[in-house]
Design a protein around this motif. Sequence first.
Motif, PDB file in Angstrom:
ATOM      1  N   GLU A 198       0.836  -1.197   0.000  1.00 14.07           N
ATOM      2  CA  GLU A 198       0.000   0.000   0.000  1.00 14.07           C
ATOM      3  C   GLU A 198       0.881   1.261   0.000  1.00 14.07           C
ATOM      4  OE1 GLU A 198      -3.282   1.662  -0.614  1.00 14.07           O
ATOM      5  OE2 GLU A 198      -3.301  -0.525  -0.405  1.00 14.07           O
ATOM      6  N   LEU A 199       1.943   1.251   0.821  1.00 10.66           N
ATOM      7  CA  LEU A 199       2.851   2.415   0.875  1.00 10.66           C
ATOM      8  C   LEU A 199       3.572   2.597  -0.453  1.00 10.66           C
ATOM      9  CD1 LEU A 199       4.408   1.925   4.437  1.00 10.66           C
ATOM     10  CD2 LEU A 199       2.842   3.755   3.729  1.00 10.66           C
ATOM     11  N   ASP A 200       3.959   1.505  -1.065  1.00 12.89           N
ATOM     12  CA  ASP A 200       4.620   1.551  -2.376  1.00 12.89           C
ATOM     13  C   ASP A 200       3.704   2.269  -3.373  1.00 12.89           C
ATOM     14  OD1 ASP A 200       6.230   1.017  -4.561  1.00 12.89           O
ATOM     15  OD2 ASP A 200       6.218  -1.169  -4.349  1.00 12.89           O
ATOM     16  N   ALA A 201       2.440   1.874  -3.392  1.00 14.92           N
ATOM     17  CA  ALA A 201       1.478   2.474  -4.333  1.00 14.92           C
ATOM     18  C   ALA A 201       1.258   3.955  -4.018  1.00 14.92           C
ATOM     19  CB  ALA A 201       0.155   1.715  -4.271  1.00 14.92           C
ATOM     20  N   GLN A 202       1.128   4.283  -2.732  1.00 14.74           N
ATOM     21  CA  GLN A 202       0.864   5.677  -2.355  1.00 14.74           C
ATOM     22  C   GLN A 202       2.054   6.585  -2.684  1.00 14.74           C
ATOM     23  OE1 GLN A 202      -1.990   6.903  -1.488  1.00 14.74           O
ATOM     24  NE2 GLN A 202      -2.963   4.897  -1.463  1.00 14.74           N
ATOM     25  N   ARG A 203       3.272   6.085  -2.411  1.00 14.49           N
ATOM     26  CA  ARG A 203       4.459   6.908  -2.694  1.00 14.49           C
ATOM     27  C   ARG A 203       4.610   7.141  -4.195  1.00 14.49           C
ATOM     28  NH1 ARG A 203       8.390   3.836   1.601  1.00 14.49           N
ATOM     29  NH2 ARG A 203       7.346   4.626   3.445  1.00 14.49           N
ATOM     30  N   LEU A 258       2.068   9.784  -5.192  1.00 15.10           N
ATOM     31  CA  LEU A 258       2.471  11.142  -4.814  1.00 15.10           C
ATOM     32  C   LEU A 258       3.599  11.681  -5.684  1.00 15.10           C
ATOM     33  CD1 LEU A 258       2.437  11.396  -0.929  1.00 15.10           C
ATOM     34  CD2 LEU A 258       0.979  12.554  -2.580  1.00 15.10           C
ATOM     35  N   LYS A 259       4.459  10.808  -6.139  1.00  7.72           N
ATOM     36  CA  LYS A 259       5.590  11.246  -6.982  1.00  7.72           C
ATOM     37  C   LYS A 259       5.110  11.717  -8.345  1.00  7.72           C
ATOM     38  CE  LYS A 259       9.657   8.858  -5.245  1.00  7.72           C
ATOM     39  NZ  LYS A 259       9.609   7.509  -4.690  1.00  7.72           N
ATOM     40  N   GLY A 260       3.930  11.276  -8.755  1.00  6.43           N
ATOM     41  CA  GLY A 260       3.366  11.710 -10.035  1.00  6.43           C
ATOM     42  C   GLY A 260       4.296  11.410 -11.179  1.00  6.43           C
ATOM     43  N   LYS A 261       4.662  12.448 -11.945  1.00  2.86           N
ATOM     44  CA  LYS A 261       5.482  12.182 -13.132  1.00  2.86           C
ATOM     45  C   LYS A 261       6.929  11.816 -12.767  1.00  2.86           C
ATOM     46  CE  LYS A 261       6.766  16.950 -14.490  1.00  2.86           C
ATOM     47  NZ  LYS A 261       7.860  17.023 -13.561  1.00  2.86           N
ATOM     48  N   GLY A 282       9.865   0.381 -16.432  1.00  7.67           N
ATOM     49  CA  GLY A 282       9.842   1.404 -15.390  1.00  7.67           C
ATOM     50  C   GLY A 282      10.527   2.660 -15.894  1.00  7.67           C
ATOM     51  N   GLU A 283      10.577   3.690 -15.032  1.00  9.42           N
ATOM     52  CA  GLU A 283      11.110   4.988 -15.460  1.00  9.42           C
ATOM     53  C   GLU A 283      12.626   5.028 -15.271  1.00  9.42           C
ATOM     54  OE1 GLU A 283       8.841   6.906 -16.869  1.00  9.42           O
ATOM     55  OE2 GLU A 283       7.396   5.356 -16.320  1.00  9.42           O
ATOM     56  N   GLY A 284      13.219   6.160 -15.706  1.00  9.18           N
ATOM     57  CA  GLY A 284      14.662   6.366 -15.526  1.00  9.18           C
ATOM     58  C   GLY A 284      15.383   6.343 -16.851  1.00  9.18           C
ATOM     59  N   PRO A 285      16.646   6.819 -16.831  1.00  8.12           N
ATOM     60  CA  PRO A 285      17.386   6.964 -18.085  1.00  8.12           C
ATOM     61  C   PRO A 285      17.646   5.638 -18.797  1.00  8.12           C
ATOM     62  CG  PRO A 285      18.735   7.620 -16.180  1.00  8.12           C
ATOM     63  CD  PRO A 285      17.393   7.274 -15.659  1.00  8.12           C
TER      64      PRO A 285
END
Length: 422
Positions: free
Chosen positions: A112-117, A120-123, A273-276
């Motif tokens: 649940e915390l993983d999903a919420q964080r 909140l981080k959005g983009k 996932g995201e990142g360079p």
Amino acid sequence: MANTILVGAQWGDEGKGKIIDVLTRQADVIVRTQGGNNAGHTVHIRGKKYVLHLVPSGILHRKKMCVIGNGVVVDPVSLVEEIEGLLQLGIRPHGNLYLSETAHLVLPYHRELDAQRERLKGKNRIGTTKRGIGPAYGDKAARTGLRVIDLVNPERFRQQLRLRIKENNDVLRAYGARPLSFERVHRQYRAAGDYLKPFVANTVILLQEALRRDADILFEGAQGTFLDLDHGTYPFVTSSNTTAGGACTGSGVPPHRMDRVVGVMKAYTTRVGEGPLPTENAEIADLLHALGREFGATTGRPRRCGWFDAVVTRHACLVNGIDHLAVTNIDGLDSLETIKVCIGYRDGDRRYDYVPNDIEALARCTPIYAEFPGWRTPTHRARRWKDLPAKARSYLKALAELSGAQLIIASVGPGREQTIML
Ligand code: GDP
Ligand code: IMO
Ligand code: MG
């Protein structure tokens, strides 16, 4: 075979599961030492597909000892499901699978915390697998984690879980999320604890005994070098040490008992996932996705794809001490006329031959490419080195030379038999 650490040399999903399956023949013990059910390791045997998340891929061979080591974070409910799935496929892990008492638990509040964080981080989100991996390792480091040894002690588990749910519910409320019901979580996880009890062991002692009888141990890395918490493209990483050192801390086997490190890499690059991802390329992504390939084994997300990046694999060889290389998915490039390989980066006037730590600099970098002629011949039937087209052999030799390690395995398909041993 000697004790072998197998690691991913890129951003995960290099084909580690397949190569572990091939190397398991020569091993006695297969150990997972980090990560959790964020991993998805695919093995194809006689037309049947198996995807393993927590259980070492060696379980698909009969009578191999398989260990989920202390460095892994284990979602007990997910592990029960995985064992049940294996039983349905005719594989009975009982008597071969051992779960470390000191492995930390992934619990529903971690997910649940993983999903919420992430929300909140959005983009700026990491694009996690939402399996609760980061919060579980966070609790481990903060010394507020629960471990397998607690799960199988009913009274202790009830007390500790109650406290942890109370505290985490306050955090979840602050995020505007629904609090968890202690009773429901307790019931579900206690049942999983009872189910898993026969598998629980002091795996450090078991592995020390295996070392004493000179058993050959294969350490099955999860994720890849550039998802490593210390050496990856932070913060777009996972929360464990995916590099070779993680095999020691995550198992209790000391460094001087490790004999070699095998690095697995694709003949191109993918990332989920995201990142360079400096060599990201739409043309190669479209080509692979159209073939139905490069969709995540855990989340089903389409993987981002790009050209082979030798800056990345060279760095991976250095920080892991990779001796031997396995290159997979060579057949993915069969149709290309020209194949590019990144041999350096340019950021304005600056040239890099290593991966810069500043991810903003890395994001600005443009690759410097070398070009190789494609072989334009199907390779999936090749079984010996000389069966491969000469241009494919030159390409693979160049990948090994640029990376700085010796090529020992070339893989031309997902099947066990689609493997060339050099
Ligand atoms: P892992 O996480 O490193 O074990 O890799 P995954 O299983 O997540 O992803 C690798 C994918 O490539 C899986 O679908 C494998 O079945 C597949 N695969 C592995 N080696 C080869 C290969 O040489 N050719 C092809 N076509 N597929 C491969
Ligand atoms: P295997 O073992 C590819 C990626 C996620 C995300 C980042 C953090 O199959 O190679 P996490 O859920 O760990 O907090 O997510 O790491 N990631 C993987 N990418 N293969 C994996 O495992 C991965 N495990 C995590 O996509 O970018
Ligand atoms: Mg995978």
